[in-house]
Design an enzyme around this catalytic site. Sequence first.
Site, PDB file in Angstrom:
ATOM      1  N   HIS A  95      19.479  32.913   3.819  1.00 55.39           N
ATOM      2  CA  HIS A  95      20.102  33.877   4.867  1.00 55.39           C
ATOM      3  C   HIS A  95      19.246  35.066   4.699  1.00 55.39           C
ATOM      4  O   HIS A  95      18.831  35.701   3.807  1.00 55.39           O
ATOM      5  CB  HIS A  95      21.448  34.064   4.728  1.00 55.39           C
ATOM      6  CG  HIS A  95      22.087  34.479   3.503  1.00 55.39           C
ATOM      7  ND1 HIS A  95      22.277  36.086   3.490  1.00 55.39           N
ATOM      8  CD2 HIS A  95      22.790  33.948   2.493  1.00 55.39           C
ATOM      9  CE1 HIS A  95      22.847  36.037   2.389  1.00 55.39           C
ATOM     10  NE2 HIS A  95      23.067  35.039   1.751  1.00 55.39           N
ATOM     11  N   ASP A 125      20.322  38.274  -3.359  1.00 57.07           N
ATOM     12  CA  ASP A 125      21.231  37.475  -2.485  1.00 57.07           C
ATOM     13  C   ASP A 125      20.785  37.899  -0.980  1.00 57.07           C
ATOM     14  O   ASP A 125      21.582  38.846  -0.530  1.00 57.07           O
ATOM     15  CB  ASP A 125      22.534  37.492  -3.062  1.00 57.07           C
ATOM     16  CG  ASP A 125      23.462  36.768  -2.306  1.00 57.07           C
ATOM     17  OD1 ASP A 125      22.947  35.992  -1.509  1.00 57.07           O
ATOM     18  OD2 ASP A 125      24.681  37.221  -2.067  1.00 57.07           O
ATOM     19  N   GLU A 158      25.605  35.566   7.109  1.00 52.05           N
ATOM     20  CA  GLU A 158      26.057  34.846   6.002  1.00 52.05           C
ATOM     21  C   GLU A 158      27.197  35.615   5.264  1.00 52.05           C
ATOM     22  O   GLU A 158      28.233  35.076   5.124  1.00 52.05           O
ATOM     23  CB  GLU A 158      24.916  34.220   5.293  1.00 52.05           C
ATOM     24  CG  GLU A 158      25.671  33.077   4.283  1.00 52.05           C
ATOM     25  CD  GLU A 158      25.945  33.521   2.941  1.00 52.05           C
ATOM     26  OE1 GLU A 158      26.687  32.755   2.145  1.00 52.05           O
ATOM     27  OE2 GLU A 158      26.133  34.728   2.697  1.00 52.05           O
ATOM     28  N   GLU A 159      26.747  36.772   5.016  1.00 52.40           N
ATOM     29  CA  GLU A 159      27.846  37.448   4.205  1.00 52.40           C
ATOM     30  C   GLU A 159      29.063  38.108   4.910  1.00 52.40           C
ATOM     31  O   GLU A 159      30.169  38.281   4.199  1.00 52.40           O
ATOM     32  CB  GLU A 159      27.080  38.961   3.804  1.00 52.40           C
ATOM     33  CG  GLU A 159      25.540  38.539   2.753  1.00 52.40           C
ATOM     34  CD  GLU A 159      26.171  37.900   1.286  1.00 52.40           C
ATOM     35  OE1 GLU A 159      27.231  37.777   1.431  1.00 52.40           O
ATOM     36  OE2 GLU A 159      25.086  37.865   0.708  1.00 52.40           O
ATOM     37  N   ASP A 182      20.532  29.614  -2.061  1.00 50.41           N
ATOM     38  CA  ASP A 182      21.342  30.683  -2.097  1.00 50.41           C
ATOM     39  C   ASP A 182      22.361  31.108  -3.051  1.00 50.41           C
ATOM     40  O   ASP A 182      23.469  31.770  -2.963  1.00 50.41           O
ATOM     41  CB  ASP A 182      21.990  30.817  -0.562  1.00 50.41           C
ATOM     42  CG  ASP A 182      22.928  31.900  -0.368  1.00 50.41           C
ATOM     43  OD1 ASP A 182      22.637  33.177  -0.953  1.00 50.41           O
ATOM     44  OD2 ASP A 182      24.031  31.934   0.375  1.00 50.41           O
ATOM     45  N   HIS A 363      25.632  41.543  -5.000  1.00 53.87           N
ATOM     46  CA  HIS A 363      26.782  42.453  -4.231  1.00 53.87           C
ATOM     47  C   HIS A 363      27.282  43.833  -4.937  1.00 53.87           C
ATOM     48  O   HIS A 363      28.112  44.402  -4.341  1.00 53.87           O
ATOM     49  CB  HIS A 363      28.036  41.617  -3.981  1.00 53.87           C
ATOM     50  CG  HIS A 363      28.031  40.443  -2.698  1.00 53.87           C
ATOM     51  ND1 HIS A 363      28.801  39.965  -2.213  1.00 53.87           N
ATOM     52  CD2 HIS A 363      26.729  39.977  -2.633  1.00 53.87           C
ATOM     53  CE1 HIS A 363      28.420  38.891  -1.335  1.00 53.87           C
ATOM     54  NE2 HIS A 363      27.089  38.936  -1.637  1.00 53.87           N
TER      55      HIS A 363
END
Length: 392
Positions: A95, A125, A158-159, A182, A363
Amino acid sequence: MSTKMPLAIEVNQERLIALFLELIQIDSPSGAERAIADVLKKKLEERGFQVREDDAAAKLAQESPEKRLPKGTAGNLIATLKGTTEAPHLLFMAHMDTVVSNRGVRPIREQGVIKTDEKTILGADDKAGVAGILEAFSVVKEKNLPHGDVTVVFSICEELGLYGAKYLDVDSLRVDFGYVLDSGGPPEKVIGAAPYEVDYRVTVHGRAAHSGVNPEDGINALAAACSAVSQFKQGRIDKHSTRNIGIFRAGETTNTVCDRAHLEGEARSLDKKQVDALVSEVRQAFEHVCPTFHATFDMDVEEAYSGFQLTENDDVVRHAFKALKQIGLTPVLAERGGGSDTNILNGRGIPAVNLGVGASRDHTVYESVHEAHLIAAAQMVCSILASVLDEK
């Protein structure tokens, strides 16, 4: 021309790292992928792919008001490369978006690790996955390596809830199985199982009254909601199941009996019956508690994505294991509690696993990636292409 690849494909390590550093410095929070999509379209075309962009941005805009989503600036990129020999049609996916705190990334390269100045996330990520895929096909092109038909998808949003994958026309891809790059952790971890997720939203309705003059005339929705929430367990429920409330909003002023409380949560489990039971317990708690407060409630339930469980006998897993062994790693079939685009693919009939790209503490502003893991991710893609050729 030979239809076999060498077992261990060498990648251009400095080119790969330079590509990764380039990508992470392009701002691309969810819903704002236009800049990176334009860059990636060009890079895919340079590697011989035919690239199109789908209508995921328009679909996102339709859902935006109700779900508080961004309107979207780019769709999913879908790139196809015609095979040079017969082999299964493979999908590789990653992504484009990152969580929001990625603006102005300043990477630091230190002792084989890439990290940030701890003011932003890094964006490994999932730009580690994107970079790994692109480098693999740079090698395929420059070494004229044989391969079957390939589709690469770089998805959006995606997130925020796998929205790019949800909007993807999976049937049109016509692939045999797929690999999503991922997963956090080392490349040898093959994610072959992930849970169902069901989301729930509850609004409790009470009655407002002045808290200092006539509080007895009010019905405190916040008190009712808190009492109901105390009736069921949150966190780890069992080895394969969790439940959580992540959003809780109530009231506007301190001198008014709260007449409305709203909460949003989720339940996850590898077992569909279990996840449904966990959500049912939430409903039952509010059904039991609200009448005792003379309050009412509304509850909406939505399946976010379906779960999947694969075994070492499934072709998609078997080839991943074979590829990892070819590059000197010991593969492990693992379960992951989080969702990914892999869930959507499996739910729509494409067997797929999620592969590690080395991102650590993603994150957060402490996110990092080992250069060795980036290199292994690119090698892994090449080795998967080789593995399916061996059995054509």
